[in-house]
Design a protein around this motif. Sequence first.
Motif, PDB file in Angstrom:
ATOM      1  N   ASN A   1       5.426   3.363  -3.034  1.00 33.80           N
ATOM      2  CA  ASN A   1       4.088   2.819  -3.259  1.00 33.80           C
ATOM      3  C   ASN A   1       3.683   1.865  -2.143  1.00 33.80           C
ATOM      4  O   ASN A   1       2.541   1.876  -1.676  1.00 33.80           O
ATOM      5  N   SER A   2       4.637   1.048  -1.692  1.00 32.61           N
ATOM      6  CA  SER A   2       4.356   0.088  -0.621  1.00 32.61           C
ATOM      7  C   SER A   2       4.031   0.800   0.689  1.00 32.61           C
ATOM      8  O   SER A   2       3.091   0.413   1.406  1.00 32.61           O
ATOM      9  N   GLU A   3       4.773   1.865   1.005  1.00 35.31           N
ATOM     10  CA  GLU A   3       4.538   2.609   2.240  1.00 35.31           C
ATOM     11  C   GLU A   3       3.179   3.306   2.210  1.00 35.31           C
ATOM     12  O   GLU A   3       2.449   3.328   3.211  1.00 35.31           O
ATOM     13  N   ILE A   4       2.826   3.887   1.061  1.00 36.54           N
ATOM     14  CA  ILE A   4       1.545   4.579   0.942  1.00 36.54           C
ATOM     15  C   ILE A   4       0.385   3.599   1.094  1.00 36.54           C
ATOM     16  O   ILE A   4      -0.605   3.878   1.781  1.00 36.54           O
ATOM     17  N   ARG A   5       0.501   2.430   0.474  1.00 36.13           N
ATOM     18  CA  ARG A   5      -0.580   1.446   0.543  1.00 36.13           C
ATOM     19  C   ARG A   5      -0.736   0.887   1.960  1.00 36.13           C
ATOM     20  O   ARG A   5      -1.844   0.585   2.392  1.00 36.13           O
ATOM     21  N   ASP A   6       0.373   0.737   2.683  1.00 32.20           N
ATOM     22  CA  ASP A   6       0.286   0.246   4.058  1.00 32.20           C
ATOM     23  C   ASP A   6      -0.499   1.210   4.949  1.00 32.20           C
ATOM     24  O   ASP A   6      -1.164   0.793   5.905  1.00 32.20           O
ATOM     25  N   LYS A   7      -0.421   2.506   4.617  1.00 32.85           N
ATOM     26  CA  LYS A   7      -1.101   3.511   5.431  1.00 32.85           C
ATOM     27  C   LYS A   7      -2.525   3.785   4.961  1.00 32.85           C
ATOM     28  O   LYS A   7      -3.322   4.339   5.718  1.00 32.85           O
ATOM     29  N   ALA A   8      -2.808   3.439   3.696  1.00 33.00           N
ATOM     30  CA  ALA A   8      -4.149   3.762   3.166  1.00 33.00           C
ATOM     31  C   ALA A   8      -4.646   2.663   2.236  1.00 33.00           C
ATOM     32  O   ALA A   8      -4.946   2.897   1.068  1.00 33.00           O
ATOM     33  N   LYS A   9      -4.729   1.449   2.747  1.00 29.66           N
ATOM     34  CA  LYS A   9      -5.162   0.321   1.926  1.00 29.66           C
ATOM     35  C   LYS A   9      -6.596   0.492   1.417  1.00 29.66           C
ATOM     36  O   LYS A   9      -6.925   0.083   0.311  1.00 29.66           O
ATOM     37  N   ASP A  10      -7.431   1.080   2.221  1.00 28.93           N
ATOM     38  CA  ASP A  10      -8.830   1.245   1.818  1.00 28.93           C
ATOM     39  C   ASP A  10      -8.970   2.247   0.680  1.00 28.93           C
ATOM     40  O   ASP A  10      -9.858   2.122  -0.171  1.00 28.93           O
ATOM     41  N   LEU A  11      -8.112   3.250   0.667  1.00 34.85           N
ATOM     42  CA  LEU A  11      -8.185   4.288  -0.356  1.00 34.85           C
ATOM     43  C   LEU A  11      -7.476   3.870  -1.644  1.00 34.85           C
ATOM     44  O   LEU A  11      -7.813   4.352  -2.730  1.00 34.85           O
ATOM     45  N   ILE A  12      -6.461   2.997  -1.502  1.00 34.72           N
ATOM     46  CA  ILE A  12      -5.673   2.564  -2.666  1.00 34.72           C
ATOM     47  C   ILE A  12      -5.734   1.040  -2.741  1.00 34.72           C
ATOM     48  O   ILE A  12      -4.838   0.339  -2.242  1.00 34.72           O
ATOM     49  N   PRO A  13      -6.775   0.488  -3.349  1.00 35.02           N
ATOM     50  CA  PRO A  13      -6.949  -0.965  -3.385  1.00 35.02           C
ATOM     51  C   PRO A  13      -5.954  -1.672  -4.310  1.00 35.02           C
ATOM     52  O   PRO A  13      -5.672  -2.851  -4.130  1.00 35.02           O
ATOM     53  N   LEU A  14      -5.428  -0.958  -5.315  1.00 36.65           N
ATOM     54  CA  LEU A  14      -4.524  -1.575  -6.277  1.00 36.65           C
ATOM     55  C   LEU A  14      -3.112  -1.043  -6.123  1.00 36.65           C
ATOM     56  O   LEU A  14      -2.906   0.152  -5.920  1.00 36.65           O
ATOM     57  N   SER A  15      -2.147  -1.922  -6.224  1.00 33.24           N
ATOM     58  CA  SER A  15      -0.740  -1.514  -6.213  1.00 33.24           C
ATOM     59  C   SER A  15      -0.253  -1.368  -7.649  1.00 33.24           C
ATOM     60  O   SER A  15      -0.455  -2.251  -8.478  1.00 33.24           O
ATOM     61  N   THR A  16       0.382  -0.248  -7.928  1.00 36.06           N
ATOM     62  CA  THR A  16       0.894  -0.031  -9.285  1.00 36.06           C
ATOM     63  C   THR A  16       2.107  -0.910  -9.582  1.00 36.06           C
ATOM     64  O   THR A  16       2.547  -0.971 -10.732  1.00 36.06           O
ATOM     65  N   TYR A  17       2.640  -1.572  -8.560  1.00 34.93           N
ATOM     66  CA  TYR A  17       3.749  -2.496  -8.769  1.00 34.93           C
ATOM     67  C   TYR A  17       3.313  -3.950  -8.586  1.00 34.93           C
ATOM     68  O   TYR A  17       4.077  -4.808  -8.186  1.00 34.93           O
TER      69      TYR A  17
ATOM     70  N   ILE B   1      10.882  -9.009 -11.215  1.00 35.68           N
ATOM     71  CA  ILE B   1      11.445  -9.047  -9.862  1.00 35.68           C
ATOM     72  C   ILE B   1      10.627  -8.203  -8.895  1.00 35.68           C
ATOM     73  O   ILE B   1      10.245  -8.661  -7.805  1.00 35.68           O
ATOM     74  N   LEU B   2      10.334  -6.969  -9.281  1.00 35.70           N
ATOM     75  CA  LEU B   2       9.587  -6.081  -8.393  1.00 35.70           C
ATOM     76  C   LEU B   2       8.128  -6.526  -8.246  1.00 35.70           C
ATOM     77  O   LEU B   2       7.537  -6.382  -7.173  1.00 35.70           O
ATOM     78  N   GLY B   3       7.567  -7.068  -9.331  1.00 41.50           N
ATOM     79  CA  GLY B   3       6.196  -7.555  -9.257  1.00 41.50           C
ATOM     80  C   GLY B   3       6.053  -8.707  -8.288  1.00 41.50           C
ATOM     81  O   GLY B   3       5.075  -8.798  -7.540  1.00 41.50           O
ATOM     82  N   LEU B   4       7.037  -9.588  -8.281  1.00 39.93           N
ATOM     83  CA  LEU B   4       7.005 -10.726  -7.354  1.00 39.93           C
ATOM     84  C   LEU B   4       7.336 -10.302  -5.930  1.00 39.93           C
ATOM     85  O   LEU B   4       6.825 -10.871  -4.966  1.00 39.93           O
ATOM     86  N   ALA B   5       8.211  -9.282  -5.798  1.00 42.14           N
ATOM     87  CA  ALA B   5       8.640  -8.848  -4.467  1.00 42.14           C
ATOM     88  C   ALA B   5       7.609  -7.961  -3.775  1.00 42.14           C
ATOM     89  O   ALA B   5       7.417  -8.057  -2.555  1.00 42.14           O
ATOM     90  N   TYR B   6       6.926  -7.092  -4.537  1.00 42.72           N
ATOM     91  CA  TYR B   6       6.028  -6.107  -3.932  1.00 42.72           C
ATOM     92  C   TYR B   6       4.549  -6.370  -4.224  1.00 42.72           C
ATOM     93  O   TYR B   6       3.696  -5.723  -3.626  1.00 42.72           O
ATOM     94  N   GLY B   7       4.273  -7.269  -5.137  1.00 39.37           N
ATOM     95  CA  GLY B   7       2.888  -7.516  -5.501  1.00 39.37           C
ATOM     96  C   GLY B   7       2.271  -8.680  -4.758  1.00 39.37           C
ATOM     97  O   GLY B   7       2.950  -9.433  -4.064  1.00 39.37           O
TER      98      GLY B   7
END
Length: 259
Positions: free
Chosen positions: A40-56, A131-137
């Motif tokens: 999810n982090s890699e996808i958002r880094d490449k397409a932040k405009d298309l994916i404004p929300l992180s599922t994590y 843990i993941l919410g704090l690390a990736y969110g």
Amino acid sequence: MLQIIRIEWLKVKSYRTFWILLLLAVAIIPAANYIGAEINSEIRDKAKDLIPLSTYDFPLIWQTMASVNSYMTALFGFPLLILVTNEFTYKTHRQNVIDGWERREFVLAKLFWWLALGVLALLISMLFAVILGLAYGTHAFSLEDSRYMFYYFLQVEVSLAIALLIAMLVRRAGLAIVLYLAYTMMIEQVLVVTIKRYVGEVGGLLPLQAGDELLPFPIVGKLMSSANRFDDGVYLLMLLVYIALMIFLVFRRMLKTDY
């Protein structure tokens, strides 16, 4: 009850198979979600405009983890299957009665594991969600939408109740595991698809599917129409009914049949 729990602990504390199965069930939760968070982090880094929300990110992470974990609920059934069927294989259930236990107390001992495994799955899921919410969110910690963790807990308990009932009915580890896997991985899915096709959304009220209906993946859930499904309260009620029914059948099986 404390005496029953103490005896159950003595039975498993040196039982390597139980601990290996339990460790695998527990380890798969952080492993699967860590991989999901990385992707999810890699996808958002490449397409932040298309994916404004992180599922994590909070609060979506509660639903995300509950949804991902719902595919692995069956893993917690294996330790319970082994524990219960071993009682019949090695006749320790008879020894319990000889030592003064009532049949009801034997069932209560297994219900302790049924509840304990469900609580363990819930706690591990919530811990790694934080843990993941704090690390990736990027959002602050929030308990909003944490109800999805309760839905997940109920689905785990339904799965464990199925395992307990099968173990009580079959009493042989190998056959019980095969039947449990067959039902959780194939039989119910075939029934759900068939009933939904020919009858309607009532197919979504089957035990494990009722939990799945409450735990759609966040983005997918928003895209799906709610016109062809029941209200969440209906699925929640069905989970509670299934749990009560299967526990009743477990008691009936133990109290009404010969050893």
